[in-house]
Design a protein around this motif. Sequence first.
Motif, PDB file in Angstrom:
ATOM      1  N   ASN A   5     -32.820  21.648   9.122  1.00  0.00           N
ATOM      2  CA  ASN A   5     -32.741  21.293  10.540  1.00  0.00           C
ATOM      3  C   ASN A   5     -31.305  20.953  10.918  1.00  0.00           C
ATOM      4  OD1 ASN A   5     -35.440  21.654  10.688  1.00  0.00           O
ATOM      5  ND2 ASN A   5     -35.940  19.548  11.257  1.00  0.00           N
ATOM      6  N   ILE A   6     -30.961  21.256  12.150  1.00  0.00           N
ATOM      7  CA  ILE A   6     -29.624  20.976  12.650  1.00  0.00           C
ATOM      8  C   ILE A   6     -29.706  19.862  13.668  1.00  0.00           C
ATOM      9  CG2 ILE A   6     -28.684  23.278  12.260  1.00  0.00           C
ATOM     10  CD1 ILE A   6     -29.356  23.935  15.132  1.00  0.00           C
ATOM     11  N   PRO A   7     -28.768  18.936  13.672  1.00  0.00           N
ATOM     12  CA  PRO A   7     -28.801  17.877  14.673  1.00  0.00           C
ATOM     13  C   PRO A   7     -28.404  18.410  16.038  1.00  0.00           C
ATOM     14  CG  PRO A   7     -26.816  17.706  13.347  1.00  0.00           C
ATOM     15  CD  PRO A   7     -27.649  18.801  12.737  1.00  0.00           C
ATOM     16  N   ALA A   8     -28.983  17.831  17.081  1.00  0.00           N
ATOM     17  CA  ALA A   8     -28.671  18.286  18.429  1.00  0.00           C
ATOM     18  C   ALA A   8     -27.188  18.171  18.734  1.00  0.00           C
ATOM     19  CB  ALA A   8     -29.485  17.489  19.448  1.00  0.00           C
ATOM     20  N   SER A   9     -26.523  17.190  18.091  1.00  0.00           N
ATOM     21  CA  SER A   9     -25.114  16.965  18.390  1.00  0.00           C
ATOM     22  C   SER A   9     -24.219  18.103  17.916  1.00  0.00           C
ATOM     23  CB  SER A   9     -24.651  15.657  17.744  1.00  0.00           C
ATOM     24  OG  SER A   9     -24.831  15.708  16.343  1.00  0.00           O
ATOM     25  N   SER A  10     -24.771  19.026  17.089  1.00  0.00           N
ATOM     26  CA  SER A  10     -23.946  20.121  16.594  1.00  0.00           C
ATOM     27  C   SER A  10     -23.801  21.234  17.624  1.00  0.00           C
ATOM     28  CB  SER A  10     -24.541  20.693  15.307  1.00  0.00           C
ATOM     29  OG  SER A  10     -25.753  21.387  15.579  1.00  0.00           O
ATOM     30  N   GLN A  11     -24.527  21.153  18.713  1.00  0.00           N
ATOM     31  CA  GLN A  11     -24.504  22.182  19.742  1.00  0.00           C
ATOM     32  C   GLN A  11     -23.805  21.677  21.002  1.00  0.00           C
ATOM     33  OE1 GLN A  11     -26.519  25.630  19.858  1.00  0.00           O
ATOM     34  NE2 GLN A  11     -25.416  25.191  17.970  1.00  0.00           N
ATOM     35  N   TRP A  12     -22.859  22.467  21.496  1.00  0.00           N
ATOM     36  CA  TRP A  12     -22.279  22.180  22.803  1.00  0.00           C
ATOM     37  C   TRP A  12     -23.304  22.515  23.883  1.00  0.00           C
ATOM     38  CZ3 TRP A  12     -17.316  20.596  24.285  1.00  0.00           C
ATOM     39  CH2 TRP A  12     -16.367  20.466  23.250  1.00  0.00           C
ATOM     40  N   ALA A  13     -23.297  21.768  24.960  1.00  0.00           N
ATOM     41  CA  ALA A  13     -24.071  22.153  26.140  1.00  0.00           C
ATOM     42  C   ALA A  13     -23.367  23.329  26.808  1.00  0.00           C
ATOM     43  CB  ALA A  13     -24.177  20.985  27.116  1.00  0.00           C
ATOM     44  N   ILE A  14     -24.146  24.329  27.219  1.00  0.00           N
ATOM     45  CA  ILE A  14     -23.540  25.499  27.866  1.00  0.00           C
ATOM     46  C   ILE A  14     -22.740  25.080  29.099  1.00  0.00           C
ATOM     47  CG2 ILE A  14     -23.981  27.718  28.972  1.00  0.00           C
ATOM     48  CD1 ILE A  14     -24.659  27.738  26.014  1.00  0.00           C
ATOM     49  N   SER A  15     -23.262  24.117  29.844  1.00  0.00           N
ATOM     50  CA  SER A  15     -22.542  23.682  31.049  1.00  0.00           C
ATOM     51  C   SER A  15     -21.175  23.109  30.688  1.00  0.00           C
ATOM     52  CB  SER A  15     -23.372  22.661  31.831  1.00  0.00           C
ATOM     53  OG  SER A  15     -23.696  21.538  31.033  1.00  0.00           O
ATOM     54  N   ASP A  16     -21.032  22.527  29.481  1.00  0.00           N
ATOM     55  CA  ASP A  16     -19.735  22.037  29.029  1.00  0.00           C
ATOM     56  C   ASP A  16     -18.882  23.178  28.475  1.00  0.00           C
ATOM     57  OD1 ASP A  16     -20.239  19.406  29.717  1.00  0.00           O
ATOM     58  OD2 ASP A  16     -21.075  18.894  27.752  1.00  0.00           O
ATOM     59  N   LEU A  18     -18.720  26.118  29.529  1.00  0.00           N
ATOM     60  CA  LEU A  18     -18.132  26.853  30.649  1.00  0.00           C
ATOM     61  C   LEU A  18     -16.903  26.155  31.227  1.00  0.00           C
ATOM     62  CD1 LEU A  18     -21.439  27.895  32.456  1.00  0.00           C
ATOM     63  CD2 LEU A  18     -19.958  29.337  31.044  1.00  0.00           C
ATOM     64  N   LYS A  19     -16.722  24.879  30.903  1.00  0.00           N
ATOM     65  CA  LYS A  19     -15.565  24.128  31.400  1.00  0.00           C
ATOM     66  C   LYS A  19     -14.404  24.134  30.408  1.00  0.00           C
ATOM     67  CE  LYS A  19     -18.755  20.952  33.735  1.00  0.00           C
ATOM     68  NZ  LYS A  19     -19.314  19.573  33.718  1.00  0.00           N
ATOM     69  N   ARG A  20     -14.656  24.606  29.196  1.00  0.00           N
ATOM     70  CA  ARG A  20     -13.618  24.571  28.170  1.00  0.00           C
ATOM     71  C   ARG A  20     -12.638  25.718  28.366  1.00  0.00           C
ATOM     72  NH1 ARG A  20     -16.742  24.727  22.632  1.00  0.00           N
ATOM     73  NH2 ARG A  20     -14.626  24.470  21.795  1.00  0.00           N
ATOM     74  N   PRO A  21     -11.374  25.528  27.972  1.00  0.00           N
ATOM     75  CA  PRO A  21     -10.419  26.642  28.052  1.00  0.00           C
ATOM     76  C   PRO A  21     -10.808  27.752  27.102  1.00  0.00           C
ATOM     77  CG  PRO A  21      -9.471  24.775  26.871  1.00  0.00           C
ATOM     78  CD  PRO A  21     -10.763  24.295  27.454  1.00  0.00           C
ATOM     79  N   SER A  22     -10.519  28.982  27.490  1.00  0.00           N
ATOM     80  CA  SER A  22     -10.861  30.141  26.674  1.00  0.00           C
ATOM     81  C   SER A  22      -9.609  30.702  26.023  1.00  0.00           C
ATOM     82  CB  SER A  22     -11.505  31.225  27.539  1.00  0.00           C
ATOM     83  OG  SER A  22     -11.651  32.427  26.806  1.00  0.00           O
ATOM     84  N   PRO A  23      -9.701  31.133  24.753  1.00  0.00           N
ATOM     85  CA  PRO A  23      -8.540  31.755  24.115  1.00  0.00           C
ATOM     86  C   PRO A  23      -8.239  33.134  24.685  1.00  0.00           C
ATOM     87  CG  PRO A  23     -10.442  31.861  22.671  1.00  0.00           C
ATOM     88  CD  PRO A  23     -10.831  30.999  23.836  1.00  0.00           C
ATOM     89  N   GLY A  24      -9.241  33.746  25.321  1.00  0.00           N
ATOM     90  CA  GLY A  24      -9.046  35.061  25.930  1.00  0.00           C
ATOM     91  C   GLY A  24      -8.855  34.957  27.426  1.00  0.00           C
ATOM     92  N   ARG A  25      -8.921  36.084  28.094  1.00  0.00           N
ATOM     93  CA  ARG A  25      -8.739  36.083  29.541  1.00  0.00           C
ATOM     94  C   ARG A  25      -9.865  35.333  30.237  1.00  0.00           C
ATOM     95  NH1 ARG A  25      -8.400  42.124  31.259  1.00  0.00           N
ATOM     96  NH2 ARG A  25      -7.947  41.141  33.279  1.00  0.00           N
ATOM     97  N   VAL A  26     -11.039  35.384  29.660  1.00  0.00           N
ATOM     98  CA  VAL A  26     -12.214  34.714  30.204  1.00  0.00           C
ATOM     99  C   VAL A  26     -13.179  34.541  29.037  1.00  0.00           C
ATOM    100  CG1 VAL A  26     -13.447  36.856  30.796  1.00  0.00           C
ATOM    101  CG2 VAL A  26     -13.877  34.793  32.131  1.00  0.00           C
ATOM    102  N   PRO A  27     -13.997  33.510  29.015  1.00  0.00           N
ATOM    103  CA  PRO A  27     -15.003  33.419  27.949  1.00  0.00           C
ATOM    104  C   PRO A  27     -15.983  34.590  28.039  1.00  0.00           C
ATOM    105  CG  PRO A  27     -14.764  31.330  29.103  1.00  0.00           C
ATOM    106  CD  PRO A  27     -14.023  32.343  29.909  1.00  0.00           C
ATOM    107  N   GLY A 288     -13.019  35.754  39.426  1.00  0.00           N
ATOM    108  CA  GLY A 288     -13.216  34.387  38.961  1.00  0.00           C
ATOM    109  C   GLY A 288     -14.519  34.092  38.257  1.00  0.00           C
ATOM    110  N   ALA A 289     -15.185  35.110  37.701  1.00  0.00           N
ATOM    111  CA  ALA A 289     -16.409  34.855  36.940  1.00  0.00           C
ATOM    112  C   ALA A 289     -16.112  33.912  35.778  1.00  0.00           C
ATOM    113  CB  ALA A 289     -16.996  36.169  36.420  1.00  0.00           C
ATOM    114  N   GLU A 290     -16.986  32.924  35.568  1.00  0.00           N
ATOM    115  CA  GLU A 290     -16.737  31.892  34.553  1.00  0.00           C
ATOM    116  C   GLU A 290     -16.927  32.398  33.131  1.00  0.00           C
ATOM    117  OE1 GLU A 290     -18.133  29.659  38.269  1.00  0.00           O
ATOM    118  OE2 GLU A 290     -18.697  31.490  37.200  1.00  0.00           O
ATOM    119  N   ASP A 291     -17.696  33.466  32.953  1.00  0.00           N
ATOM    120  CA  ASP A 291     -18.032  33.988  31.636  1.00  0.00           C
ATOM    121  C   ASP A 291     -18.591  35.390  31.859  1.00  0.00           C
ATOM    122  OD1 ASP A 291     -19.022  32.883  28.607  1.00  0.00           O
ATOM    123  OD2 ASP A 291     -20.305  34.448  29.432  1.00  0.00           O
ATOM    124  N   LEU A 292     -18.457  36.269  30.872  1.00  0.00           N
ATOM    125  CA  LEU A 292     -19.089  37.587  30.906  1.00  0.00           C
ATOM    126  C   LEU A 292     -20.182  37.593  29.847  1.00  0.00           C
ATOM    127  CD1 LEU A 292     -15.890  39.863  31.009  1.00  0.00           C
ATOM    128  CD2 LEU A 292     -17.191  38.970  32.955  1.00  0.00           C
TER     129      LEU A 292
END
Length: 326
Positions: A5-16, A18-27, A288-292
């Motif tokens: 089993n994996i702890p819930a804390s190991s997963q980022w929330a998708i809503s968060d 989408l706010k993180r910087p992306s190493p590419g042109r867009v996430p 300005g799409a937040e993610d593809l």
Amino acid sequence: MSTTNIPASSQWAISDVLKRPSPGRVPFSVEFMPPRDDAAEERLYRAAEVFHDLGASFVSVTYGAGGSTRERTSRIARRLAQQPLTTLVHLTLVNHTRDEMKAILQEYLELGLTNLLALRGDPPGDPLGDWVSTEGGLNYASELIDLIKATPEFEQFDLGIASFPEGHFRAKTLEEDTKYTLAKLRGGAQYSITQMFFDVEDYLRLRDRLVAADPIHGAKPIIPGIMPITSLRSVRRQVELSGAQLPSNLEEALVRAANGNEEANKDEIRKVGIEYSTNMAERLIAEGAEDLHFMTLNFTRATQEVLYNLGMAPAWGAEHGQDAVR
């Protein structure tokens, strides 16, 4: 790979995410479907390794009609989350009672799978058929969101929904579609992922409608769903199943490339399709799409080709001196 089993804390929330910087042109993110056999499942995991290496922001796992892939969906999502990949699980209402829905949610919670795409789902056998209620079940995705929000132990879930650039085929008007989409966003959904579409203008008008109707909730991220086109037969089938429209100029270009023989001219069809998908992605980035979000059908090559064209991935294949595709 471990299956503890994996702890819930190991997963980022998708809503968060989408706010993180992306190493590419867009996430970018990818969608997987639960495969039908063990060999196909292993291919999915190899594809997941590729997208992990390419820096996917998250992966999603769809849910079979009527819960037909429930066990496989949760097993696959659990393993992907341990990769580690931020993993989004789809959940539909089809053929489930309210109590069954709560049990599934509790299972996901215990597995640490706290990113959820809340969907009503399609009727089994005919995605475009009439919706049939399940006795003791829920009828709308908004009811699933209400159930989650009213249950304190489910507060860890980060919720997304589906949205429809051309309007949901069951909605009588675009205004009605906007109303239902906003009801889910106001109810607690943090973002939406669109059904596949092939005209960027439809996506932009959806975004405009939502913001105009509600500047707060309507401004939540709308992630465009893109299916890279590699086959005329396949894209026609996907359009038939989804109710989306294939623009006449695109279909005409694919038919010209086929030149009366799809098998003999499959490379030309693919070339046209990948170029079209790349141009769509370029426009979405510019707008300005937040993610593809790429609908991969559990393959890597087409998505990686589009990403390469966008300057976001190595060229596809070992002949280019890299091992991004295993």
